[in-house]
Design a protein around this motif. Structure first.
Motif, PDB file in Angstrom:
ATOM      1  N   ASP A 214      37.279  41.013  39.319  1.00  0.00           N
ATOM      2  CA  ASP A 214      37.972  42.076  38.345  1.00  0.00           C
ATOM      3  C   ASP A 214      38.909  41.551  37.045  1.00  0.00           C
ATOM      4  O   ASP A 214      38.906  42.455  36.463  1.00  0.00           O
ATOM      5  CB  ASP A 214      38.934  43.170  39.266  1.00  0.00           C
ATOM      6  CG  ASP A 214      38.581  44.640  39.725  1.00  0.00           C
ATOM      7  OD1 ASP A 214      37.466  44.596  39.515  1.00  0.00           O
ATOM      8  OD2 ASP A 214      39.018  45.044  41.002  1.00  0.00           O
ATOM      9  N   GLN A 229      38.005  48.235  41.570  1.00  0.00           N
ATOM     10  CA  GLN A 229      38.736  48.940  41.658  1.00  0.00           C
ATOM     11  C   GLN A 229      38.419  50.109  41.078  1.00  0.00           C
ATOM     12  O   GLN A 229      38.538  51.349  41.894  1.00  0.00           O
ATOM     13  CB  GLN A 229      40.590  48.496  40.722  1.00  0.00           C
ATOM     14  CG  GLN A 229      41.108  49.432  41.272  1.00  0.00           C
ATOM     15  CD  GLN A 229      42.560  49.378  40.355  1.00  0.00           C
ATOM     16  OE1 GLN A 229      42.127  48.247  39.893  1.00  0.00           O
ATOM     17  NE2 GLN A 229      43.759  49.742  40.755  1.00  0.00           N
ATOM     18  N   ASP A 232      36.591  51.597  44.205  1.00  0.00           N
ATOM     19  CA  ASP A 232      37.143  52.190  44.829  1.00  0.00           C
ATOM     20  C   ASP A 232      38.099  54.159  44.399  1.00  0.00           C
ATOM     21  O   ASP A 232      37.605  54.803  45.514  1.00  0.00           O
ATOM     22  CB  ASP A 232      38.899  51.430  45.129  1.00  0.00           C
ATOM     23  CG  ASP A 232      38.471  50.897  46.086  1.00  0.00           C
ATOM     24  OD1 ASP A 232      37.413  50.438  46.738  1.00  0.00           O
ATOM     25  OD2 ASP A 232      39.711  49.757  46.523  1.00  0.00           O
ATOM     26  N   TYR A 279      40.563  47.081  48.505  1.00  0.00           N
ATOM     27  CA  TYR A 279      42.059  46.946  48.061  1.00  0.00           C
ATOM     28  C   TYR A 279      43.133  48.429  48.590  1.00  0.00           C
ATOM     29  O   TYR A 279      42.068  48.732  49.361  1.00  0.00           O
ATOM     30  CB  TYR A 279      42.347  47.541  46.054  1.00  0.00           C
ATOM     31  CG  TYR A 279      42.447  46.858  45.325  1.00  0.00           C
ATOM     32  CD1 TYR A 279      42.722  46.463  44.838  1.00  0.00           C
ATOM     33  CD2 TYR A 279      40.684  46.754  44.315  1.00  0.00           C
ATOM     34  CE1 TYR A 279      42.795  45.084  43.587  1.00  0.00           C
ATOM     35  CE2 TYR A 279      40.582  46.191  43.666  1.00  0.00           C
ATOM     36  CZ  TYR A 279      41.991  45.525  43.155  1.00  0.00           C
ATOM     37  OH  TYR A 279      41.141  44.635  42.613  1.00  0.00           O
TER      38      TYR A 279
END
Length: 296
Positions: A214, A229, A232, A279
């Protein structure tokens, strides 16, 4: 088009209803039960409060927006007066086909039926109705009240008049509509999802960890959020569904979803919505930490 109905009060549906209502359109928000509708309306209130606190709207604007929204658990009566219906249900083909079959039966003859699908064929959805010329895609971006883009997707039978009307109303919402043709993933997800899938393969093959992947994309490519991310936030189940649409639609192995993505969805690790993906969101999205499984 004066009266709007939105099918589904989840993340996208409540955002779409919020946006139409904020721009003065009466909106009926429709879902299967009162609990879902109450959650959707609570999200709208929270997002309006955020806008008021930032000074982008006034308290009076908030009150007017909420006054423009009504709720219904009955599709037949909820869509009866609608000039435009936007379906924002789960990204599931069978469910969407059932919804559009019902909408075709319940809606007025001239009503435009739009889907917020992010990848499913508008042509296939339209085939469930007897008004293919009135069926179109309106793919809003999340969060809907903030993001400017609307992908306007023409199915095989979508008329010029329907397309022009949807482009016009999208602009009236302060959006920037972009007309695209009906192929798997359209434009946004045909480009975005393979990138996310490749990032997952990069993790799966041990090239680098979550934070490292990331960080490279944020600092090296100026992306506001890294691809893992972002996955997610979109929902890993949604990412998988879109990759499957691309893989099935094109028959090309380059679109095969990464086995790690498949396993995570099967294990219930869907990202923010489940509390964990790449995460860990135990302390909320703003304080996300790389999930223990992916720490390096």
């Amino acid at each position: 088009m004066k009266n709007i109905a939105v099918i589904g009060s989840g993340t996208m549906g409540n955002g779409i209803a919020h946006t139409f209502a904020q721009f003065g359109y009466p909106v009926v928000l429709i879902d299967i039960n009162e609990e879902a509708l109450d959650r959707g309306l609570a999200t709208i209130v929270k997002n309006l409060d955020r806008q008021v606190s930032k000074g982008t709207i006034t308290a009076e604007d908030k009150a007017n927006t909420l006054q423009n929204i009504s709720k219904s658990t009955l599709m037949r009566t909820g869509v009866a007066e609608a000039d435009l219906i936007v379906e924002a249900a789960t990204e599931n083909l069978d469910l969407k086909l059932k919804i559009f079959t019902d909408l075709d039966a319940y809606a007025k003859a001239g009503t435009i039926l739009a889907s917020n699908t992010s990848s499913i064929s508008i042509t296939q959805i339209a085939a469930a109705t007897n008004r293919g010329e009135k069926v179109i895609g309106m793919h809003f971006m999340n969060p809907v009240p903030v993001m400017k883009l609307v992908e306007v997707i023409r199915g095989y039978a979508t008329s010029d008049e329907t397309t022009a009307a949807v482009m016009e109303i999208s602009s009236a919402l302060g959006k920037s509509p972009v007309e695209v043709n009906d192929y798997p993933g359209f434009v946004a997800n045909r480009i975005l999802m393979p990138m996310i899938n490749e990032a997952i393969f990069t993790l799966f093959e041990g090239v680098a960890g979550v934070h490292e992947i990331d960080t490279v994309m944020k600092l090296g490519m100026a992306h506001p959020m890294g691809p893992l991310q972002l996955a997610d936030f979109i929902g890993l189940d949604v990412c998988l569904a879109i990759m499957n649409v691309l893989h099935d639609g094109f028959g090309n192995p380059k679109y095969a979803p990464c086995p790690l993505l498949v396993n995570m969805v099967m294990a219930g690790k869907k990202g923010v919505k489940s509390g964990e993906g790449f995460y860990d969101y135990a302390n909320g999205p703003k304080d996300a930490k790389v999930a223990a499984k992916f720490r390096v």
